[in-house]
Design a protein around this motif. Structure first.
Motif, PDB file in Angstrom:
ATOM      1  N   GLU A  10       0.895  -1.280   0.184  1.00  0.00           N
ATOM      2  CA  GLU A  10       0.112  -0.003   0.086  1.00  0.00           C
ATOM      3  C   GLU A  10       0.760   1.150  -0.256  1.00  0.00           C
ATOM      4  O   GLU A  10       0.548   2.030  -0.878  1.00  0.00           O
ATOM      5  CB  GLU A  10      -1.082  -0.074   1.197  1.00  0.00           C
ATOM      6  CG  GLU A  10      -1.950   1.349   1.149  1.00  0.00           C
ATOM      7  CD  GLU A  10      -2.613   1.026   2.445  1.00  0.00           C
ATOM      8  OE1 GLU A  10      -3.062  -0.042   3.130  1.00  0.00           O
ATOM      9  OE2 GLU A  10      -3.383   2.204   2.838  1.00  0.00           O
ATOM     10  N   LEU A  11       1.685   1.200   0.967  1.00  0.00           N
ATOM     11  CA  LEU A  11       2.458   2.375   1.071  1.00  0.00           C
ATOM     12  C   LEU A  11       3.392   2.946  -0.171  1.00  0.00           C
ATOM     13  O   LEU A  11       3.600   3.711  -0.652  1.00  0.00           O
ATOM     14  CB  LEU A  11       3.467   2.516   2.458  1.00  0.00           C
ATOM     15  CG  LEU A  11       2.480   3.046   3.672  1.00  0.00           C
ATOM     16  CD1 LEU A  11       3.233   2.889   4.816  1.00  0.00           C
ATOM     17  CD2 LEU A  11       2.045   4.528   3.573  1.00  0.00           C
ATOM     18  N   GLU A  12       3.874   1.827  -0.646  1.00  0.00           N
ATOM     19  CA  GLU A  12       5.092   1.619  -1.724  1.00  0.00           C
ATOM     20  C   GLU A  12       4.194   2.119  -3.204  1.00  0.00           C
ATOM     21  O   GLU A  12       4.732   2.848  -3.773  1.00  0.00           O
ATOM     22  CB  GLU A  12       5.622   0.265  -2.113  1.00  0.00           C
ATOM     23  CG  GLU A  12       6.835   0.101  -1.212  1.00  0.00           C
ATOM     24  CD  GLU A  12       6.299  -0.223   0.361  1.00  0.00           C
ATOM     25  OE1 GLU A  12       5.310  -0.568   0.587  1.00  0.00           O
ATOM     26  OE2 GLU A  12       7.441  -0.177   1.046  1.00  0.00           O
TER      27      GLU A  12
ATOM     28  N   TYR B 146       1.481   3.917  -2.779  1.00  0.00           N
ATOM     29  CA  TYR B 146       1.068   5.215  -2.346  1.00  0.00           C
ATOM     30  C   TYR B 146       2.208   6.135  -2.853  1.00  0.00           C
ATOM     31  O   TYR B 146       1.954   7.427  -3.338  1.00  0.00           O
ATOM     32  CB  TYR B 146       0.668   5.293  -0.844  1.00  0.00           C
ATOM     33  CG  TYR B 146       0.285   6.946  -0.496  1.00  0.00           C
ATOM     34  CD1 TYR B 146      -0.874   7.265  -1.048  1.00  0.00           C
ATOM     35  CD2 TYR B 146       1.253   7.638   0.211  1.00  0.00           C
ATOM     36  CE1 TYR B 146      -1.152   8.662  -0.595  1.00  0.00           C
ATOM     37  CE2 TYR B 146       0.706   8.912   0.902  1.00  0.00           C
ATOM     38  CZ  TYR B 146      -0.354   9.137   0.271  1.00  0.00           C
ATOM     39  OH  TYR B 146      -0.729  10.721   0.689  1.00  0.00           O
ATOM     40  N   ALA B 147       3.485   5.649  -2.244  1.00  0.00           N
ATOM     41  CA  ALA B 147       4.585   6.528  -2.541  1.00  0.00           C
ATOM     42  C   ALA B 147       5.185   6.564  -4.044  1.00  0.00           C
ATOM     43  O   ALA B 147       6.306   7.055  -4.360  1.00  0.00           O
ATOM     44  CB  ALA B 147       5.614   6.064  -1.422  1.00  0.00           C
TER      45      ALA B 147
ATOM     46  N   THR C  95      -5.695   3.039   2.893  1.00  0.00           N
ATOM     47  CA  THR C  95      -6.445   2.866   4.251  1.00  0.00           C
ATOM     48  C   THR C  95      -6.040   4.085   5.074  1.00  0.00           C
ATOM     49  O   THR C  95      -4.970   4.505   5.215  1.00  0.00           O
ATOM     50  CB  THR C  95      -5.961   1.509   4.946  1.00  0.00           C
ATOM     51  OG1 THR C  95      -4.869   1.481   5.016  1.00  0.00           O
ATOM     52  CG2 THR C  95      -6.742   0.546   3.934  1.00  0.00           C
ATOM     53  N   GLU C  96      -7.253   4.415   5.905  1.00  0.00           N
ATOM     54  CA  GLU C  96      -6.800   5.524   6.828  1.00  0.00           C
ATOM     55  C   GLU C  96      -7.103   5.323   8.177  1.00  0.00           C
ATOM     56  O   GLU C  96      -7.773   4.424   8.475  1.00  0.00           O
ATOM     57  CB  GLU C  96      -7.935   6.716   6.350  1.00  0.00           C
ATOM     58  CG  GLU C  96      -7.921   7.400   4.963  1.00  0.00           C
ATOM     59  CD  GLU C  96      -8.708   8.311   4.553  1.00  0.00           C
ATOM     60  OE1 GLU C  96      -9.814   8.143   4.946  1.00  0.00           O
ATOM     61  OE2 GLU C  96      -8.493   9.150   3.865  1.00  0.00           O
ATOM     62  N   LEU C  97      -6.341   5.831   8.869  1.00  0.00           N
ATOM     63  CA  LEU C  97      -6.462   5.503  10.281  1.00  0.00           C
ATOM     64  C   LEU C  97      -7.218   6.655  11.134  1.00  0.00           C
ATOM     65  O   LEU C  97      -7.056   7.781  10.889  1.00  0.00           O
ATOM     66  CB  LEU C  97      -5.297   5.560  11.158  1.00  0.00           C
ATOM     67  CG  LEU C  97      -4.170   4.276  10.987  1.00  0.00           C
ATOM     68  CD1 LEU C  97      -2.871   4.451  11.651  1.00  0.00           C
ATOM     69  CD2 LEU C  97      -4.960   3.119  11.595  1.00  0.00           C
ATOM     70  N   ASP C  98      -8.240   6.104  11.795  1.00  0.00           N
ATOM     71  CA  ASP C  98      -9.215   7.146  12.572  1.00  0.00           C
ATOM     72  C   ASP C  98      -8.412   7.273  14.004  1.00  0.00           C
ATOM     73  O   ASP C  98      -8.544   6.384  14.846  1.00  0.00           O
ATOM     74  CB  ASP C  98     -10.549   6.576  12.635  1.00  0.00           C
ATOM     75  CG  ASP C  98     -11.557   7.597  13.598  1.00  0.00           C
ATOM     76  OD1 ASP C  98     -10.914   8.699  13.613  1.00  0.00           O
ATOM     77  OD2 ASP C  98     -12.570   7.238  13.650  1.00  0.00           O
ATOM     78  N   VAL C  99      -7.751   8.517  13.967  1.00  0.00           N
ATOM     79  CA  VAL C  99      -6.901   8.696  15.268  1.00  0.00           C
ATOM     80  C   VAL C  99      -7.736   9.541  16.060  1.00  0.00           C
ATOM     81  O   VAL C  99      -7.156   9.984  17.157  1.00  0.00           O
ATOM     82  CB  VAL C  99      -5.463   9.218  14.906  1.00  0.00           C
ATOM     83  CG1 VAL C  99      -4.693   8.234  14.135  1.00  0.00           C
ATOM     84  CG2 VAL C  99      -5.766  10.349  13.973  1.00  0.00           C
TER      85      VAL C  99
ATOM     86  N   ASP D 144     -17.494   8.261  10.132  1.00  0.00           N
ATOM     87  CA  ASP D 144     -16.553   7.899   8.873  1.00  0.00           C
ATOM     88  C   ASP D 144     -17.591   8.279   7.550  1.00  0.00           C
ATOM     89  O   ASP D 144     -18.226   7.792   7.272  1.00  0.00           O
ATOM     90  CB  ASP D 144     -16.411   6.316   8.977  1.00  0.00           C
ATOM     91  CG  ASP D 144     -14.996   6.225   7.839  1.00  0.00           C
ATOM     92  OD1 ASP D 144     -14.812   7.076   7.199  1.00  0.00           O
ATOM     93  OD2 ASP D 144     -14.810   5.108   7.494  1.00  0.00           O
TER      94      ASP D 144
ATOM     95  N   SER E 149     -15.461   9.641   5.017  1.00  0.00           N
ATOM     96  CA  SER E 149     -14.514   9.493   3.855  1.00  0.00           C
ATOM     97  C   SER E 149     -14.722   8.470   2.992  1.00  0.00           C
ATOM     98  O   SER E 149     -15.193   7.557   3.256  1.00  0.00           O
ATOM     99  CB  SER E 149     -12.869   9.688   4.482  1.00  0.00           C
ATOM    100  OG  SER E 149     -13.144   8.278   5.307  1.00  0.00           O
TER     101      SER E 149
END
Lengths: 327, 882
Positions: free
Chosen positions: B60-62, B64-65, B132-136, B143, B145
């Motif tokens: 995911e992050l790769e 995303y980036a 994916t988003e974190l609900d902090v 939610d 979004s």
């Protein structure tokens, strides 16, 4: 039919609470005529927790005080015999400012920025003694006190501000200067690439302070930030328990009980001398620190425990003035 | 279904139990295999999906980036089960990193919504990767979004294992299914036997009882119902056994009585049998005696008749001729009597065996009736034969006996009728089974039979009364013989009569029909029929209908005025005198100027008068005329062949009325045969070869054909074959082949082709006439003497010698030129005519020449030819001296 049943199910606990309150009010009514109207922004549990805490604290000192509990979406408030309106949550505060300009109003459980913006828009005099608030965000000094406790050797502090939290930036800079921390900051919004923006800041920092902003921005930033922090082994100081659960090292925040207790004490204080104006709006006196031992262990940081950190922060803060009176 | 119905109960029960078990087992097996197959596929896909999701989450992050290096590292360092490769795509579906050697199908790359794709080796799964988003927030308001796609992951999974696994599932399933089927089958068999065996046991017991073993008992079984049934059967068997025992006792007593009675009967029967044998022996002896005596009597009478006829033909005075006639009539009566006695005795002795051969029914009827023509003429009776058009031409049976029946009845009718008519009507009802029901009615206007005498009229030796016997003669056997013969043929006879009015005999007879005999060829002409007598006119009309398309029938001459006709048939009344008929014919001539065919029963003298008065083209036929003679006479009249317009002497000459085809290549032999047969009253058509003979058969109907075997263009064998297989009216006509020499294989070929008889040259006149009479005049006694005058007496010897010389010359030319094969034909013809004049020396020399030519001996042939030439010269000189 289905939605009606769901509504019944959702509202039944509330009606039970209202019944209890009414029962207590009817008993108290024989001794006093002070009525405190509690208006909740919604039916979320944390609003109810805060309201119950207020009631408990007030009852401890003023058992004859009559409480009337309602939600902001109802139309039957404020009642004519209300002596004090306590709005729990941002929405309740906004509604109360519009509907009840003659009744003393205590807003609680809302961010300071929201309070001030709402107050400004309502046209209610900012200095009006009949209006006050207990916020749920923390004074910046508490964050920095915590930072010093968990990373005493940190020299470079990274942070990012969004459209709403950009107003915190002067205080952050002030505190960083005060604690001799080199500040690396960036501005974020929903359109920019958070990864690109945050990567250099995180890479350049020993520690990162997260500031609360708009909910959607908070959510999208959190994952990227935590991922970067894990990779870069940079601890993150956050503003909520959920952030700690997600991977932040520690957070400082006020729980509904903390805020309820604070607001209750303020109401009690006002009930002692009802003719007096309400104290000025302020940050909560009571707060909670939560740390993530796993993250701490990963980062090689030894933490003393949350209660001890709280006490340490309190001690550090005792000397410092409550900046909540400032805007 | 029929098979199931015919099965025994055991098989049926086993089948009924096995079928559902087998069906359920098969269905369950199929379902389980299918379900497990699908489950394994689903599990495989589910595992792949989870792995793909996991890969998406990991990257995911790769994604995303946009970190290609990390993605490539990830893609090449994966260790998931069955994972063959993975490809990461950007949000806008550009490949960012792909495992080494992993190729993503284009279809999947182009279709972002295609989540699955499978080829022979790999299963490709595609998943979007969401940010994916974190609900902090501890106090989020909900939610709201939207999930954002930041890339795609496509993973390929090797399906080899899952295919192997699925095959194993199928094999296991099939194995289990087969085991299940075997168990189900065994179970069904076991259940079937358990339940059916007691039933079969009971059945066996009942069968044993049926076979008479009443001691057999059914075994008790554990099943309550069957046990009760067995008990019932045992009780029944017991009671039946007791009953039978009682009955047997009674039967034994009755049998003893019967045996005694039988013994008595046997003795009586034996006596009766002995008596019958004695009677039969006596009867047989009587019949034998009668038959023998009849035969002995018949032979001299036949001789008397023959010689009387010869005497009649000789030059005699009127008185002597009258005596001859009386002798002839008396001997005929005597012969008839003897024939009747002979037939009766043979019938009594059961010595008659009916022939079953095809014969021409119509001709048999015609000949039988025509035999009585003279008797009818003498009594001025109208003798009518009316044959309906539906009467079949050919039938199978005994034509002699049919003829005998008719002759008996018509003779009787003529005998007992003084004025009026005697009429034979024949009709037929064809059946679907190739049989024909014939109805023959013989009616007359005679004295009739009193009612009280009708019942025993068919008994032997029975006549109406003794005065009748005295007046009319006869043995009283005729009707008895008729009845017996008809019964022998499966037919019947009955009579209707009223005294003084006449008698009607009805005969019903069923005969098989055979190949349809064709009617004579149709005459394309308008024919008139003038007949005053209604019944006679109807009969002649029926005959003419068979070959005449246009027929005008009238009863008066006036009716004919102005009617255009091609020919007129005039039936002259039998009861009218000659001179009246003459006047009548004169009137006809004045009214109608067309060829006339006169049907007359008048004597020869009258007919000659008609001819001498030179009526217009005319021909006279005896009454009743046969269909064939009618056709032939009309044909000749229409063709206006004046040379043949001779007055027929039908019934007077041996071959009178017969139409004969002579097929012979040798002119001399042809003319000789024609002369021989014409002299005896036959009408002859000649053909020079086989082709002409076949053509003649298509144009005319013949009574018999004489065919030479060795003919040019078409041999005798080929000609016979063509006629027999053809569709002409002559396909059944008797054929007599004539040859000077024949090989064995030729003989066989002739028989196969269907000849009737084979005669050898030189032609023996008597033999030839006898053979023709045998087939065309069966009514004439074959033993009766024939005219003694030889034809050879009438043939000029000079012509004969000239013909011999011509043939010898032809043969000599061929031999001199070494063409022995060409000499065969003239020598063969020579052999055919050599015997005509009974010249032994000539015959011997011709035989020597024939053998030499046959054996290809050239020198011998030349010698024989020289001798023959010398012989010819000698004969010629002898003849000139005479």
């Amino acid at each position: 039919m289905h939605s009606k049943q769901d509504n019944m199910r959702r509202t039944s606990p509330l009606w039970f609470v209202l019944f209890l309150l009414c029962a207590s009010f009817s008993q108290a009514d024989t001794h006093t005529d002070t009525t405190v109207e509690l208006v909740l922004s919604g039916e979320k549990s944390y609003y109810r927790k805060a309201a119950l805490r207020i009631e408990n604290v007030v009852n401890a000192t003023h058992p004859n005080t009559r409480f009337r509990l309602t939600t902001a979406d109802q139309t039957n408030w404020p009642t004519a015999n209300s002596n004090l309106l306590v709005a729990v949550g941002s929405n309740a505060c906004k509604q109360a400012m519009q509907r009840a300009d003659k009744i003393p109003l205590l807003c609680t459980f809302l961010p300071s920025s929201t309070y001030w913006n709402t107050l400004e828009k309502s046209g209610r005099a900012t200095s009006a003694p009949a209006t006050s608030a207990v916020f749920f965000d923390q004074p910046m000094s508490r964050y920095f006190a915590l930072i010093k406790l968990v990373a005493p050797k940190a020299e470079k502090l990274g942070t990012a501000v969004g459209p709403q939290s950009t107003q915190l930036l002067p205080r952050i800079e002030q505190q960083a200067q005060q604690y001799q921390l080199q500040l690396h900051q960036t501005e974020l919004d929903t359109t920019t690439s958070h990864h690109k923006a945050l990567s250099p800041i995180v890479a350049a920092s020993d520690l990162f302070l997260v500031n609360p902003d708009k909910a959607e921005l908070n959510k999208s930033v959190a994952k990227t930030l935590l991922h970067l922090s894990i990779r870069q082994r940079i601890p993150v100081i956050a503003y909520s328990g959920s952030y700690v659960n997600a991977g932040a090292l520690a957070a400082i925040y006020s729980t509904p009980e903390n805020i309820g207790r604070d607001a209750g004490e303020l109401v009690s204080q006002w009930l002692d001398s009802p003719g007096q104006p309400l104290p000025t709006a302020r940050y909560p006196n009571y707060f909670t620190i939560k740390s993530n031992p796993n993250v701490a262990r990963s980062l090689g940081i030894k933490l003393p425990g949350d209660r001890r950190l709280e006490n340490a922060v309190k001690q550090a803060m005792d000397t410092a003035p409550n900046p909540g009176q400032q805007r | 279904m029929k098979g199931f119905v015919n099965m025994n109960i055991g098989m049926r029960f086993t089948l009924a139990a096995a079928l559902p078990l087998v069906l359920v087992t098969a269905l369950l097996t199929a379902y389980l295999v299918q379900a497990r197959h699908q489950d394994s596929q689903k599990q495989f896909e589910q595992a792949g999906k989870i792995s793909t999701q996991f890969l998406g989450s990991s990257a995911e992050l790769e994604l995303y980036a946009g970190n290609r290096e990390q993605l490539a590292f990830l893609a090449n360092n994966l260790n998931f089960p069955n994972l063959s490769g993975v490809s990461f795509l950007s949000e806008d579906r550009l490949p960012l990193a792909t495992s080494n050697g992993f190729i993503v199908p284009d279809s999947l790359l182009q279709m972002r919504f295609l989540s699955k794709h499978q080829d022979e080796q790999l299963l490709y799964l595609q998943q979007p990767v969401f940010l994916t988003e974190l609900d902090v927030s501890d106090y989020s308001e909900g939610d709201t979004s939207e999930r954002r796609v930041i890339g795609w992951v496509i993973a390929g999974f090797d399906t080899t294992d899952i295919h192997r696994q699925q095959q194993a599932i199928v094999m296991t399933g099939v194995g289990l299914g087969i085991a299940g089927l075997i168990i189900a089958g065994l179970l069904a068999l076991f259940l079937g036997r358990t339940i059916v065996n007691p039933v079969l046991q009971l059945t066996k017991t009942v069968k044993s009882m049926e076979a008479g073993n009443l001691e057999a008992r059914a075994q008790q079984t554990s099943t309550v119902e069957l046990a009760r049934l067995a008990q019932g059967i045992n009780l029944l068997a017991k009671s039946v056994a007791e009953g039978r025992s009682n009955l047997e006792g009674k039967v034994r007593q009755a049998t003893a009585k019967l045996e005694r009675a039988l013994q008595d009967l046997r003795e009586k029967n034996s006596e009766l049998h002995q008596a019958r044998e004695t009677a039969e022996a006596a009867n047989q002896a009587k019949s034998d005696f009668l038959a023998r005596m009849s035969h002995e009597l018949r032979t001299p009478i036949t001789a008397i008749q023959g010689f009387t006829r010869l005497l009649h033909d000789a030059e005699l005075g009127d008185a002597e001729r009258n005596y001859c006639t009386i002798i002839n009539q008396s001997s005929s009566q005597l012969l008839n009597l003897i024939d009747d006695i002979l037939a009766y005795s043979r019938l009594q002795a059961n010595a008659i065996t009916l022939e079953t051969e095809p014969f021409h029914l119509i001709e048999t009827l015609e000949q039988s009736v025509r035999q009585q023509a003279l008797s009818a003429r003498d009594k001025k009776l109208e003798l009518i034969l009316d044959i309906s058009p539906e009467v079949p031409g050919m039938v199978v049976g005994d034509h002699f006996r049919v003829s005998q029946i008719l002759i008996n009845l018509i003779t009787n009718a003529v005998k007992f009728t003084n004025t009026g008519y005697v009429r034979a009507t024949v009709s037929a009802t064809p059946r679907e089974d190739e049989y024909s029901d014939l109805c023959i009615i013989i009616s007359d206007t005679g004295i009739g039979i009193p009612e009280d005498r009708r019942n025993n009229l068919f008994d032997a030796f029975s006549q109406v009364d003794t005065s009748i016997t005295r007046r009319y003669g006869g043995t009283g056997l005729g009707l008895s013989i008729v009845k017996s013969l008809l019964e022998l043929m499966g037919g019947s006879i009955r009579l209707d009569s009223s005294e003084g009015m006449g008698t009607v005999f009805h005969i019903e007879l069923t005969l098989p029909t055979t190949a349809v005999e064709k009617d004579p060829p149709n005459l394309d002409a308008r024919i008139g029929l003038l007949d005053k007598h209604d019944l006679s006119r109807q009969a002649v009309t029926h005959s003419l209908c068979r070959f005449s398309a246009e027929l005008v029938t009238v009863d008066t001459l006036e009716s004919l005025k102005g009617t255009p006709l091609d020919a007129l048939v005039v039936n002259l009344p039998s009861s009218v005198d000659c001179h009246i008929n003459y006047q009548y014919l004169d009137q006809i001539q004045k009214t109608c100027n067309v060829p006339l065919l006169i049907l007359s029963a008048e004597p020869e003298s009258c007919r000659r008068d008609y001819c001498q008065q030179q009526f217009q083209t005319m021909k006279v036929l005896d009454k009743p005329a046969t269909q064939l003679s009618l056709h032939r006479a009309l044909k000749q009249l229409l063709e206006r062949r004046p040379d043949e317009l001779v007055v027929s002497a039908v019934g007077q000459k041996l071959l009178g009325g017969l139409n004969i085809l002579i097929a012979e290549d040798n002119r001399f032999t042809r003319e000789f045969l024609k002369l021989l047969l014409s002299r005896e009253g036959a009408y002859c058509v000649t053909a020079r070869n086989g082709v002409e003979a076949v053509a003649a058969c298509d144009k005319d109907k013949f009574d018999i054909m004489l065919v030479d075997i060795h003919m040019p263009e078409k041999s005798g064998v080929e000609t016979v074959r063509a006629i027999r297989s053809g569709t002409s009216a002559n396909s059944m006509t008797p054929i007599i082949t004539i040859t000077a020499d024949v090989l064995q294989q030729e003989k066989l070929a002739l028989k196969e082709a269907g000849i009737t008889e084979l005669l050898f040259k030189p032609v023996d006149e008597e033999q030839l006439l006898r053979q023709i009479l045998r087939y065309c005049r069966p009514d004439i006694d074959p033993t009766s003497p024939l005219p003694s005058k030889k034809l050879s007496d009438e043939v000029p010897v000079r012509e004969f010698i000239e013909e011999v010389k011509r043939l010898v010359s032809q043969a000599a030319d061929a031999c001199q030129q070494d063409r022995m094969e060409d000499a065969g034909d003239p020598v063969h013809q020579l052999k055919g005519i050599a015997g005509i004049f009974k010249l032994p020396e000539l015959e011997v020399k011709v035989a020597i020449l024939h053998r030499a030519i046959k054996n290809q001996r050239h020198s011998q042939a030349m010698t024989a030819l020289e001798e023959l030439q010398v012989e010819c010269e000698r004969l010629e000189s002898d003849n000139s001296e005479d």
